[in-house]
Design an enzyme around this catalytic site. Structure first.
Site, mmCIF file in Angstrom:
data_model
loop_
_atom_site.group_PDB
_atom_site.id
_atom_site.type_symbol
_atom_site.label_atom_id
_atom_site.label_comp_id
_atom_site.label_asym_id
_atom_site.label_seq_id
_atom_site.Cartn_x
_atom_site.Cartn_y
_atom_site.Cartn_z
ATOM 1 N N GLN A 102 0.855 -1.198 0.000
ATOM 2 C CA GLN A 102 0.000 0.000 0.000
ATOM 3 C C GLN A 102 0.886 1.241 0.000
ATOM 4 O O GLN A 102 0.395 2.351 -0.123
ATOM 5 C CB GLN A 102 -0.874 0.010 1.260
ATOM 6 C CG GLN A 102 -1.816 -1.165 1.362
ATOM 7 C CD GLN A 102 -2.445 -1.241 2.756
ATOM 8 O OE1 GLN A 102 -3.423 -0.569 3.051
ATOM 9 N NE2 GLN A 102 -1.871 -2.050 3.620
ATOM 10 N N ASN A 103 2.185 1.028 0.187
ATOM 11 C CA ASN A 103 3.090 2.168 0.346
ATOM 12 C C ASN A 103 3.419 2.814 -0.999
ATOM 13 O O ASN A 103 3.535 2.138 -2.017
ATOM 14 C CB ASN A 103 4.384 1.731 1.038
ATOM 15 C CG ASN A 103 4.113 1.180 2.421
ATOM 16 O OD1 ASN A 103 3.028 1.369 2.958
ATOM 17 N ND2 ASN A 103 5.079 0.496 2.999
ATOM 18 N N HIS A 120 -1.444 1.717 -4.174
ATOM 19 C CA HIS A 120 -1.824 3.124 -3.979
ATOM 20 C C HIS A 120 -0.926 4.094 -4.741
ATOM 21 O O HIS A 120 -0.882 5.273 -4.413
ATOM 22 C CB HIS A 120 -1.831 3.467 -2.480
ATOM 23 C CG HIS A 120 -2.900 2.739 -1.709
ATOM 24 N ND1 HIS A 120 -2.878 2.583 -0.337
ATOM 25 C CD2 HIS A 120 -4.045 2.120 -2.131
ATOM 26 C CE1 HIS A 120 -3.953 1.907 0.047
ATOM 27 N NE2 HIS A 120 -4.672 1.611 -1.021
ATOM 28 N N CYS A 149 1.351 19.751 -17.851
ATOM 29 C CA CYS A 149 1.554 18.725 -18.872
ATOM 30 C C CYS A 149 2.162 19.310 -20.146
ATOM 31 O O CYS A 149 1.699 20.346 -20.639
ATOM 32 C CB CYS A 149 0.190 18.103 -19.171
ATOM 33 S SG CYS A 149 0.217 16.883 -20.474
ATOM 34 N N CYS A 152 -0.739 18.927 -23.132
ATOM 35 C CA CYS A 152 -1.980 19.716 -23.203
ATOM 36 C C CYS A 152 -1.977 20.931 -22.278
ATOM 37 O O CYS A 152 -2.918 21.719 -22.297
ATOM 38 C CB CYS A 152 -3.181 18.817 -22.893
ATOM 39 S SG CYS A 152 -3.322 18.391 -21.158
ATOM 40 N N GLY A 189 2.807 -4.809 8.870
ATOM 41 C CA GLY A 189 2.878 -3.365 9.093
ATOM 42 C C GLY A 189 1.728 -2.569 8.534
ATOM 43 O O GLY A 189 1.933 -1.442 8.073
#
Ligand code: BJW
Ligand code: ZN
Length: 245
Positions: A102-103, A120, A149, A152, A189
């Site tokens: 998830q880190n 994530h 960007c 664009c 963790g």
């Protein structure tokens, strides 16, 4: 450090192994966790789930960038720890090994883990809010570059999954598949509060895998696990790796 023979037996007989990590694995590298007094729970008086939200990106992208650039700065002084290095070794120890995190800190990759599934996103990537072109940032560039960007001209935003946003579909599908197929699942963790990531452990368990949690604290998944190891990841994982050899 005491490691039960029952635990070792389960690990040594496992063929397909899946590991889900959370902020706690990077705590010993000096990266603040989100919950439990980890110190990054509040930023300028705002709870992190308010600033790390889809709504905040729409309403105040500049402030979101300030928060992420601050954390990119903290990460400049952080190195992978013994837990990251131990897991990098595990990829050669099992017939099939999947590391899901998830880190967003990139420390698993820096420790040598390959084919990492980042649920994530990653703090050193960004994408265009209009055409979705992706950018790899240099960790040293603080504040971030580019700000807009080159295709664009629209603003870019951090390539991280905030509350209320959908996880990268392909990455999540693969993590889900590997969780369903594995015979051993480690939860390391993480407070196991954030979904759908925490749900991967439930998928694994209902598909017949054994669950091992490594966390100094209890989580909502603790009672669901077959083994609960109340240790710090950076202390326990290297010892376990020695016994696995
Ligand atoms: C140690 C240690 C040591 C310390 N060794 N251990 C079902 C029910 C209710 C709500 C939902 C649901 N499904 C989805 C939701 C909504 C929401 C959610 O889960 N909310 C809950 C909090 C209630 N989920 C989402 O919004 C997700 N998107 C989604 O579901 O999309 C579909 C959808 C969209 C729209 C409408 C409806 C559905 C997206 C979630 C994205 C999470 N993003 C964040 C921020 C990323 C950017 C940033 O970094 O700012 O990701 S939140 C934050 O939490 C971050 C983390 O990856 C995540 C998990 O935290 P983690 O890793 O567990 O860290 P901590 O700090 O909580 O815990 C650390 C642990 O380590 C502790 O247990 C310590 O004890 C331990 N520890 N030292 C080992 N040395
Ligand atoms: Zn664009």
């Amino acid at each position: 450090m005491e490691i039960s023979s029952e635990l070792l037996k389960v690990i040594k007989s496992a063929k397909k192994v899946c590991v889900l990590t959370g902020a706690g694995i990077s705590a010993e590298s000096g990266v603040p966790t989100f919950r439990g007094g980890g110190n990054s729970a509040v930023w300028k008086g705002m709870p992190f789930d308010q600033i790390s939200s889809a709504r905040m990106v729409r309403e105040n992208l500049a402030e979101v960038w300030e928060w992420f650039d601050y954390r990119r700065g903290v990460l400049q002084n952080c190195q992978p720890n013994a837990a990251h290095f131990a897991l990098a070794k595990w990829q050669k120890k099992f017939e099939d090994f999947t590391l899901v995190t998830q880190n967003i800190d990139g420390l698993h990759t820096r420790a040598g883990s390959e084919d990492l599934l980042e649920l994530h996103g990653n703090i050193n990537r960004s994408y265009c809010t209009n055409c979705e072109k992706r950018f790899q940032m240099n960790a040293e560039d603080i504040p971030h570059k580019p700000d807009s960007c080159d295709e664009c001209g629209a603003k870019v935003r951090p390539d991280v999954v905030l509350f209320g946003e959908i996880l990268p579909l392909e990455v999540f599908r693969k993590a889900e598949q590997k969780s369903r197929e594995c015979d051993l699942f480690f939860i390391i963790g993480t407070s196991a509060l954030v979904y759908p990531a925490a749900g991967l452990a439930e998928i694994a368990k209902y598909s017949g895998a054994k669950l091992i949690e490594i966390n100094p604290e209890d989580t909502p998944l603790t009672d669901f696990c077959d083994f609960q190891i109340r240790e710090k990841a950076g202390e326990f994982l290297p010892s376990l790796t020695v016994f696995m050899l």
